[in-house]
Design a protein around this motif. Structure first.
Motif, PDB file in Angstrom:
ATOM      1  N   TYR A  38     -40.110   8.015  17.726  1.00 15.43           N
ATOM      2  CA  TYR A  38     -39.354   7.521  16.577  1.00 15.43           C
ATOM      3  C   TYR A  38     -38.381   8.601  16.135  1.00 15.43           C
ATOM      4  O   TYR A  38     -38.750   9.772  16.021  1.00 15.43           O
ATOM      5  N   LEU A  60     -41.010   4.888   6.299  1.00 17.12           N
ATOM      6  CA  LEU A  60     -41.790   4.755   7.536  1.00 17.12           C
ATOM      7  C   LEU A  60     -42.463   3.394   7.643  1.00 17.12           C
ATOM      8  O   LEU A  60     -42.516   2.806   8.718  1.00 17.12           O
ATOM      9  N   ASN A  74     -44.972  13.275  18.446  1.00 19.04           N
ATOM     10  CA  ASN A  74     -44.272  12.021  18.140  1.00 19.04           C
ATOM     11  C   ASN A  74     -44.165  11.195  19.412  1.00 19.04           C
ATOM     12  O   ASN A  74     -43.096  11.046  19.992  1.00 19.04           O
ATOM     13  N   ASN A 116     -35.125  10.030   7.790  1.00 20.83           N
ATOM     14  CA  ASN A 116     -36.534  10.422   7.781  1.00 20.83           C
ATOM     15  C   ASN A 116     -36.678  11.922   8.063  1.00 20.83           C
ATOM     16  O   ASN A 116     -37.424  12.627   7.375  1.00 20.83           O
ATOM     17  N   TYR A 168     -43.774  12.000  13.335  1.00 24.51           N
ATOM     18  CA  TYR A 168     -42.615  11.207  12.910  1.00 24.51           C
ATOM     19  C   TYR A 168     -41.265  11.888  13.036  1.00 24.51           C
ATOM     20  O   TYR A 168     -40.246  11.225  12.971  1.00 24.51           O
TER      21      TYR A 168
END
Lengths: 535, 331
Positions: free
Chosen positions: A460, A492, A456, A465, A443
């Protein structure tokens, strides 16, 4: 296709033989003595998991090597090579008191020098998850032979969940120092401190481990021998378990449908638990850089459209439970998990999905189709294909035509992770002992690394985040850390770069004469020193 | 036999065949090398894929270790030079010499192959002979029916059914493997153990060719029985048993010998399936794993050595042929 139909006829024949099954099982075990036979797949490529994190390598090597720590079913640290440990007030050093009188399988004494060398020179440099588990580790002080002080650049609580034999095995400095570690002969003739010693490797057939009579846990292990067998065909693996030639079959060696059938036989049962240290999650990665998947509403609609419970019960025969977000409920023990997120399992989910797609401007065209997507099916067996076939139907209901693409692993890795030539892909990830260790990689922006598998790949990227993950990695206050992870989960799920499908139950099947197979959170990836055979 | 003019021409014939084999092997090596390079993906990505995690450093380490960062032409030249010096290189995946990996598995495959050739040629010849001599009787009909079934059933399915019936339900033989895990390590007990494990895979692998040989043999015997030499032999009073065994059998068996060469050539392919189903630790399984893990060095080693075995087997067939039918060597 033909093959699956033909295999489908096996259970029917098996039922006919039900009355005969039990005596057959005991016949095969009669002459074997106190030996446990396990079937796993694929055959390992090396026998040292310090340099290779493939599951079957770890399954063998964790019997031979110990870590500093072990973990109970709630993933709380337990003593192993370290008898006691203490984290300093500033969180930047951890002192381990090492067990005395431990020897390597070749008779040399185990000391703090082995710990320092293993962590800094082998695990941190060569284990694929080493940089994550030991990220801020800068030095290991060894004031005496039985003390190792780990010095960190900054506080890093997740490290305490990554010191098992699975993640950070301690190898012998006297065999590895000054050598080409990746090509060291000891990688295929491992020498550890663990409950079992390497005996022989019959390529293509089996690996034999023998009891370490000098193991530091008194009276353990119970087994005299532990044999890993390799059989390529899943139907034959099931037959070997049924006939009693094999005592334990690890998850993934037998199809879920066959597992249910075998578990119904009088001689075989499911060994519950044992995957807490892995926190496995089945999911669907979306290419968030590609239209129409760059739109959050489209991704949410795709998440609403599938019935996770149906998938868990019917495709995977109940070996798992529906997931609600990126963090598995096995982290409940440490409070990091929450289900207070945007929920996709609502009764009107199909209507919501259709509304979201309308709102995003993807109207139904000819034949009621809004757009087409291709799913690259994860190369882990026929069941992923079946899951894709279910999704094709589910997405039809919201006007999305789904095409399935199935290729072998080499082609798949190239297409998805190197070429980014995909819309969505199914697969599974392990979260490991702490979300920072195993979940974060999918992520954070810094992990968008083209050409490197299992990062990832959704591409994203969100500053908020990223900030939350960075804080969670170094936060030492458990309450604040919990808050951060709950915020991450809400964020998320709202953005849905990935569709979380199922928390997988990676259970093993065992013959009922096997006792104490699963005693720690590591399960069959632990030492198996408590495992016994009855009868 | 050596020293007689017929034997001399036979050895010249075999020598010529052996010389023809060398360029064949070179072509095989070249085609394999470039063909395999066309497959997408490399061993580094597969190993990273299996590991479930990877870093850029890890991938670069693997590629450098495997020599995959060097130009293709250079890789090819190095490979050919190595093959000519009988150096088959290192397996990317197992980090072991390919030659020792292959030889370790070769014996298992040769055992399985040898057993299945013996079973199929032996039984096929016998059944074909019976079917021809007992034409229009119930025995012949049953044999022909059995051959159709054996010929038409998929080999992996037959294997699995044999496991279900003979290993699980009846418990006569083990389901899989070549030895009992943790069983006897040597001596007579070991040989018996291997034999016990060999029965099912060898029978499974032999059924297809056995059916083929039966039909071939039947047709060939029937054809020979109509030949003039048989009429002549009968006319001069040769007893029927001697007629069949000395005259007809020797002529009728020629197509079987030719076909056996084909079987040996195809055995590696067929044994991938059988080895897989029965967990037999042979070359077929090794090749299968090498292909899917893109362990191209190992795969090429297997293909090269297998082609040598096939060529040797064909030489053997030629030799047998020239003994049974001396006209072959003179042609």
């Amino acid at each position: 296709m033909l093959r699956r139909q033909l295999l489908g006829s096996l259970p029917l024949l098996g039922i006919g033989a039900g009355g005969l099954a039990y005596p057959v099982a005991s016949r095969a075990q009669g002459s074997r003595g106190n030996t446990l036979v396990v079937v796993t797949t694929p055959e390992p490529t090396v026998l040292t998991n310090a340099i290779n994190s493939a599951p079957s390598v770890a399954e063998v090597a964790t019997k031979i090597y110990d870590g500093l720590l072990e973990y109970d079913m709630q993933m709380q640290p337990q003593p192993s090579l370290a008898e006691a440990w203490e984290t300093s007030g500033d969180g930047k050093s951890v002192t381990f008191r090492l067990r005395r009188g431990v020897t390597w399988h070749d008779g040399r004494p185990f000391t703090s020098a082995d710990v320092a060398f293993s962590l800094l020179e082998v695990v941190k440099k060569f284990h694929p998850r080493g940089p994550g588990n030991l990220g801020p580790l800068e030095a290991v002080d060894t004031p005496d032979e039985h003390t190792a002080i780990l010095r960190l650049a900054h506080p890093y609580p997740p490290m305490m969940k990554g010191l098992s034999s699975l993640e950070s095995p301690i190898v012998a400095k006297h065999l590895y120092e000054g050598t080409d570690i990746r090509n060291n002969a000891a990688n295929n003739r491992p020498v550890g401190t663990g409950p079992f010693k390497f005996a022989e490797w019959n390529r293509g057939a089996s690996i034999v481990l023998e009891k370490n009579a000098n193991y530091w846990r008194p009276g353990r292990p119970y087994l005299d021998r532990l044999i890993f067998r390799f059989i390529n065909d899943p139907a034959t693996r099931a037959a070997a378990l049924e006939s009693g030639e094999v005592d334990v079959a690890f998850f993934g060696t037998i199809t879920p449908a066959e597992m249910r059938r075998l578990a119904g036989l009088p001689s075989i049962e499911i060994a519950q638990g044992g995957y807490e240290a892995l926190a496995p999650m089945m999911l669907l990665e979306l290419n968030t850089k590609k239209k129409p998947l760059d739109d959050k509403r489209v991704r949410q609609a795709l998440a609403y459209a599938i019935d996770r419970k149906f998938i868990a019960d019917n495709i995977w025969y109940g070996f798992g439970k529906p997931a609600v977000g990126p963090i598995s409920s096995v982290y409940s023990g440490s409070g990091l998990y929450t289900d207070q997120v945007l929920r996709f399992d609502v009764p009107d989910r199909v209507a919501r999905a259709n509304a979201l797609l309308d709102e995003a401007g993807y109207k139904r065209g000819s034949g009621g189709i809004r757009f087409e997507l291709t799913q690259d099916v994860g190369p882990y067996g026929d069941d992923y294909r079946r899951m894709g076939e279910y999704m094709r139907q589910a997405y039809n209901r919201i006007g999305v035509r789904l095409n399935l693409r199935t290729v072998d692993q080499a082609t798949y890795v190239r297409r998805v992770y190197t070429d980014y030539d995909f819309d969505m892909t199914s697969g599974w990830y392990v979260g490991m002992g702490d979300p920072t260790l195993g979940v974060q990689r999918q992520y954070v922006t810094s992990n968008i690394r083209q050409g490197i598998p299992f990062n990832n790949v959704a591409q994203y990227s969100d500053p908020e985040n990223d900030r939350l993950w960075a804080q969670a990695a170094v936060e030492t206050d458990p309450g604040k850390r919990t808050e951060l992870f709950h915020a991450i989960q809400r964020k998320l799920v709202e953005d849905s770069p990935i569709i979380w499908i199922m928390e997988m139950d990676l259970v093993a099947l065992q013959n009922k004469r096997v006792k104490n197979l699963i005693t720690t959170g590591l399960g069959v990836r632990g030492g198996l020193y408590e495992t016994r055979l009855e009868g | 036999m050596a020293g007689t003019p017929a034997a001399g021409s036979r050895w010249r014939f075999l020598g010529r065949r052996a010389l023809q084999a060398l360029p064949t092997i070179l072509v095989i090596v070249t085609v394999n090398f470039f063909l395999l390079r066309l497959a997408p993906g490399d061993p580094a990505s597969v190993m990273a894929g299996e590991a479930g995690a990877a870093t850029p450093e890890y991938m670069a380490q693997l590629r450098a270790q495997f020599g995959l960062d060097r130009p293709l032409a250079l890789q090819y030249l190095t490979y050919v030079r190595n093959v000519l010096t009988l150096d088959l290189g290192y397996s990317f995946r197992y980090q072991e010499s390919n030659l020792s990996l292959i030889l370790g598995r070769m014996s298992a495959t040769l055992l399985l192959m040898g057993a299945s050739v013996l079973i199929s040629v032996g039984l096929g010849t016998l059944l074909g002979l019976v079917a021809a001599l007992r034409r229009n009787r119930i025995e012949a009909a049953l044999i022909l029916l059995a051959t159709v079934l054996a010929y038409a059933s998929p080999i992996f399915w037959l294997g699995l059914m044999f496991i279900v019936v003979f290993a699980i339900q009846l418990g006569w033989v083990p389901t899989s493997g070549m030895t009992t895990a943790g069983g006897p390590g040597g001596g007579i007990a070991y040989a018996l153990d291997v034999l016990h494990h060999l029965v099912l895979p060898a029978v499974t692998l032999s059924l297809f060719y056995m059916a083929l040989y039966t039909r071939l043999m039947r047709a060939s015997v029937l054809e020979n029985l109509r030949m003039n030499y048989v009429v002549t032999a009968r006319a001069k009073g040769v007893p029927p048993r001697r007629l069949v065994l000395r005259h007809v059998l020797r002529n009728a068996v020629l197509p079987i010998v030719t076909m056996a060469g084909v079987q040996i050539g195809g055995a590696l392919g067929g044994s991938v399936v059988v080895e897989s189903v029965f967990g037999w630790p042979g070359l077929g399984q090794l090749a299968f794993e090498a292909l899917f893990s893109r362990d191209l060095n190992l795969l090429m080693g297997i293909l090269t050595l297998s082609s040598v075995v096939v060529i040797l087997a064909n030489l053997l067939v030629d030799l047998v042929h020239s003994i049974i039918d001396p006209r072959v060597a003179l042609a």
